[in-house]
Design a protein around this motif. Structure first.
Motif, short mmCIF file in Angstrom:
data_model
loop_
_atom_site.label_atom_id
_atom_site.label_comp_id
_atom_site.label_asym_id
_atom_site.label_seq_id
_atom_site.Cartn_x
_atom_site.Cartn_y
_atom_site.Cartn_z
N PHE A 122 -36.42 -5.56 -14.47
CA PHE A 122 -35.94 -6.63 -15.34
C PHE A 122 -36.31 -6.38 -16.80
O PHE A 122 -35.52 -6.63 -17.70
N ILE A 123 -37.52 -5.90 -17.03
CA ILE A 123 -37.93 -5.61 -18.40
C ILE A 123 -37.07 -4.49 -18.99
O ILE A 123 -36.60 -4.59 -20.13
N ALA A 124 -36.84 -3.45 -18.21
CA ALA A 124 -36.00 -2.35 -18.69
C ALA A 124 -34.58 -2.83 -18.96
O ALA A 124 -33.97 -2.46 -19.97
N TYR A 125 -34.06 -3.68 -18.08
CA TYR A 125 -32.71 -4.21 -18.27
C TYR A 125 -32.63 -5.12 -19.50
O TYR A 125 -31.69 -5.05 -20.28
N GLY A 126 -33.64 -5.94 -19.71
CA GLY A 126 -33.69 -6.80 -20.89
C GLY A 126 -33.74 -5.99 -22.17
O GLY A 126 -33.06 -6.31 -23.15
N ASN A 127 -34.54 -4.91 -22.15
CA ASN A 127 -34.59 -4.02 -23.32
C ASN A 127 -33.23 -3.39 -23.59
O ASN A 127 -32.80 -3.28 -24.74
N LEU A 150 -36.92 -13.57 -15.88
CA LEU A 150 -36.97 -13.14 -14.49
C LEU A 150 -38.18 -12.25 -14.25
O LEU A 150 -38.84 -12.36 -13.20
N ALA A 151 -38.51 -11.39 -15.21
CA ALA A 151 -39.70 -10.53 -15.08
C ALA A 151 -40.98 -11.37 -15.07
O ALA A 151 -41.89 -11.11 -14.28
N CYS A 154 -41.42 -12.78 -11.74
CA CYS A 154 -41.93 -11.77 -10.81
C CYS A 154 -43.44 -11.59 -10.97
O CYS A 154 -44.16 -11.46 -9.97
N VAL A 155 -43.92 -11.61 -12.20
CA VAL A 155 -45.36 -11.49 -12.45
C VAL A 155 -46.11 -12.67 -11.81
O VAL A 155 -47.15 -12.48 -11.17
N LEU A 156 -45.56 -13.87 -11.94
CA LEU A 156 -46.21 -15.03 -11.32
C LEU A 156 -46.20 -14.93 -9.80
O LEU A 156 -47.19 -15.30 -9.15
N VAL A 157 -45.10 -14.44 -9.22
CA VAL A 157 -45.06 -14.26 -7.76
C VAL A 157 -46.15 -13.28 -7.34
O VAL A 157 -46.86 -13.51 -6.35
#
Length: 175
Positions: A122-127, A150-151, A154-157
């Motif tokens: 998600f981070i790569a896609y956001g970038n 969304l990333a 995921c970190v919270l999950v």
């Protein structure tokens, strides 16, 4: 006369402190999820009513699409915290106590791995979206921030799964 003594109560599983930052973040994202669901309902209802009168709500599709992504992602940490995901109970209860503990730990570790990969993606896609200047179709809203949310989810999950690994049998949040 003697007073009857009460039977000792079994210790109750304590939840995480109400002011714990992880709990607050999970509950905040649950609120974002609720707002996203309400906004989808409102936008869809307004759009349908306007179409009855020959008009439409410009950008309804964009708003609902973004709200849907945020709603699902923001609900994941809360669902994980209350252990609300589907479990294969039939198989799980056939195992002994030690087997259940091992399978539970392995599944949580697999979940941590999966959500780590998803968050990274998600981070790569956001970038990528930010670099390209991608915007929504109708309203021309920048959308690079959606994968970042969304990333974060995921970190919270991952943090909730780590909490469950380190505090077995202790609920994080009661539904």
């Amino acid at each position: 006369m003697s007073r009857p003594t009460e039977a000792p109560q079994p210790p109750r599983a304590q939840t995480i402190s109400p002011r714990h930052p992880l709990r607050l973040a999970v509950l905040a994202l649950a609120g974002v999820s609720a707002i996203g669901l309400l906004s989808m309902m409102l936008v869809t209802t307004v759009d349908v009513v306007l179409r009855v009168f020959g008009h439409s709500l410009t950008g309804a599709y964009d708003i609902v699409k973004i709200a849907a992504a945020l709603t699902v992602a923001a609900a994941l940490p809360y669902t994980t915290a209350i252990k609300g995901h589907v479990a294969i109970e039939f198989f799980f209860h056939k195992l002994g106590r030690r087997g259940r503990i091992v399978v539970d730990a392995l599944m949580r570790l697999a979940g941590i791995s999966l959500f780590s990969l998803l968050g990274w993606g998600f981070i790569a896609y956001g970038n990528s979206l930010r670099e390209k200047g991608e915007v929504s179709m109708t309203l021309q809203l920048p959308v690079f921030w959606v994968p970042y949310v969304l990333a974060a989810s995921c970190v919270l999950v991952i943090l909730v799964k780590i909490y469950h690994l380190t505090h077995p049998g202790r609920p994080m949040i009661k539904p």
